[in-house]
Design a protein around this motif. Structure first.
Motif, short mmCIF file in Angstrom:
data_model
loop_
_atom_site.label_atom_id
_atom_site.label_comp_id
_atom_site.label_asym_id
_atom_site.label_seq_id
_atom_site.Cartn_x
_atom_site.Cartn_y
_atom_site.Cartn_z
N TYR A 165 74.21 40.38 32.56
CA TYR A 165 73.38 41.20 31.68
C TYR A 165 72.80 42.39 32.42
N VAL A 166 72.19 42.16 33.58
CA VAL A 166 71.55 43.29 34.27
C VAL A 166 72.57 44.27 34.82
N GLN A 167 73.78 43.77 35.12
CA GLN A 167 74.81 44.71 35.59
C GLN A 167 75.30 45.61 34.46
N SER A 168 75.26 45.10 33.23
CA SER A 168 75.68 45.93 32.09
C SER A 168 74.50 46.66 31.43
N HIS A 169 73.27 46.33 31.84
CA HIS A 169 72.06 46.99 31.35
C HIS A 169 71.19 47.35 32.57
N PRO A 170 71.59 48.35 33.34
CA PRO A 170 70.91 48.64 34.61
C PRO A 170 69.47 49.09 34.47
N GLU A 172 67.25 47.42 32.75
CA GLU A 172 66.48 46.25 32.35
C GLU A 172 66.56 45.19 33.45
N VAL A 173 65.56 44.31 33.49
CA VAL A 173 65.55 43.16 34.39
C VAL A 173 65.23 41.91 33.58
N CYS A 174 65.66 40.76 34.08
CA CYS A 174 65.48 39.49 33.37
C CYS A 174 64.33 38.70 33.98
N PRO A 175 63.33 38.34 33.18
CA PRO A 175 62.21 37.55 33.70
C PRO A 175 62.59 36.09 33.93
N ALA A 176 61.63 35.31 34.40
CA ALA A 176 61.86 33.89 34.69
C ALA A 176 62.40 33.14 33.47
N ASP A 177 63.33 32.27 33.71
CA ASP A 177 63.90 31.39 32.67
C ASP A 177 64.60 32.14 31.55
N TRP A 178 64.96 33.40 31.81
CA TRP A 178 65.65 34.20 30.79
C TRP A 178 66.92 33.51 30.33
N ASP A 182 67.02 36.43 24.87
CA ASP A 182 65.59 36.56 25.15
C ASP A 182 65.24 38.01 25.48
N ARG A 183 63.94 38.29 25.44
CA ARG A 183 63.45 39.62 25.79
C ARG A 183 63.66 39.89 27.27
N THR A 184 63.95 41.13 27.58
CA THR A 184 63.98 41.59 28.98
C THR A 184 62.82 42.55 29.18
N MET A 185 62.73 43.14 30.36
CA MET A 185 61.68 44.12 30.59
C MET A 185 62.24 45.31 31.37
N ALA A 186 61.53 46.40 31.30
CA ALA A 186 61.89 47.58 32.08
C ALA A 186 61.20 47.48 33.44
N ASP A 188 59.42 49.09 35.36
CA ASP A 188 58.58 50.29 35.41
C ASP A 188 57.13 49.86 35.16
N PRO A 189 56.16 50.36 35.94
CA PRO A 189 54.77 49.91 35.79
C PRO A 189 54.22 50.07 34.37
N SER A 190 54.57 51.17 33.71
CA SER A 190 54.06 51.40 32.36
C SER A 190 54.87 50.66 31.31
N LYS A 191 56.20 50.82 31.38
CA LYS A 191 57.05 50.23 30.35
C LYS A 191 57.04 48.70 30.38
N SER A 192 56.81 48.11 31.54
CA SER A 192 56.79 46.65 31.62
C SER A 192 55.62 46.05 30.86
N LYS A 193 54.57 46.84 30.62
CA LYS A 193 53.41 46.33 29.88
C LYS A 193 53.79 45.90 28.47
N GLU A 194 54.83 46.52 27.92
CA GLU A 194 55.29 46.13 26.59
C GLU A 194 55.73 44.67 26.57
N TYR A 195 56.42 44.27 27.65
CA TYR A 195 56.86 42.88 27.76
C TYR A 195 55.65 41.96 27.95
N PHE A 196 54.78 42.30 28.91
CA PHE A 196 53.67 41.43 29.24
C PHE A 196 52.67 41.29 28.09
N SER A 197 52.54 42.34 27.30
CA SER A 197 51.58 42.27 26.16
C SER A 197 52.12 41.39 25.04
#
Length: 199
Positions: A165-170, A172-178, A182-186, A188-197
């Motif tokens: 997934y991450v090789q085809s979506h450079p 994005e990164v996959c969180p624990a137990d992905w 499931d949702r991924t995250m960017a 990036d300090p700002s964009k990752s807040k979307e995932y954490f929120s």
């Protein structure tokens, strides 16, 4: 003067090898580089005719179609000869044998492959090393268990899917137990807040 050993790390090129494998009751030559263009799950186990090993080997075979759908080959390796592999394959599962497998078993009788992957134990057998190698021959994941406990085929599949997934979506990164879907995250300090929120 002691020589410095270079240990394998993710991001390095996986060591190639030239060996003899057993598949479908036949012997044939195999090189890791033969599988370039596919992902490879390369796993080592200590010895034929042992106890934990057949549970892992048959579990990978039982799930082989799932690996195949992910453009992935499975290769098993031990320090036994191809003749020992063949004898074990000819024994039924009900008595601790393997029966037919859907992927090759490779002989590492000279222990060169186990040494190259840095998983040869002091007793001269391979530890339970598992390596996921990408289509370009680059090592993306490694796991080494001690001798007395087996590995999870399901976790291997999950990790493989995350790598793909991450090789085809450079971006994005996959969180624990992905898991796929499931949702991924960017990363990036700002964009990752979307995932954490959202968690």
């Amino acid at each position: 003067m002691t020589s410095e050993i270079e240990y394998l790390r993710v991001g390095m090129k996986a060591p190639d090898f030239d060996a003899t494998a057993v598949y479908d009751q036949e012997f044939f030559p195999v090189k890791l580089s033969d599988y370039r263009g596919k992902y490879v799950v390369l796993f080592f186990y200590p010895l034929d005719f042992t106890f934990v090993c057949p549970t892992e080997i048959t579990a990978f075979s039982d799930q082989y179609d799932r690996f195949k759908k992910l453009n992935t080959e499975v290769l098993g390796v031990s320090v036994d000869s191809e003749y020992a592999h063949l004898a074990w394959l000819q024994a039924d599962r009900e008595v601790g044998g393997l029966g037919n497998l859907d992927y090759p078993l490779i002989s590492d009788l000279k222990k060169d492959i186990s040494k190259a992957y840095n998983i040869l134990s002091d007793d001269g057998v391979a530890l339970r090393g598992l390596f996921i190698i990408d289509k370009e021959g680059i090592l993306q994941h490694l796991l080494v268990n001690n001798l007395a406990f087996g590995r999870s085929v399901e976790e291997t599949l999950r990790t493989l899917q995350a790598i793909q997934y991450v090789q085809s979506h450079p971006d994005e990164v996959c969180p624990a137990d992905w898991q796929p879907g499931d949702r991924t995250m960017a990363p990036d300090p700002s964009k990752s807040k979307e995932y954490f929120s959202a968690i």
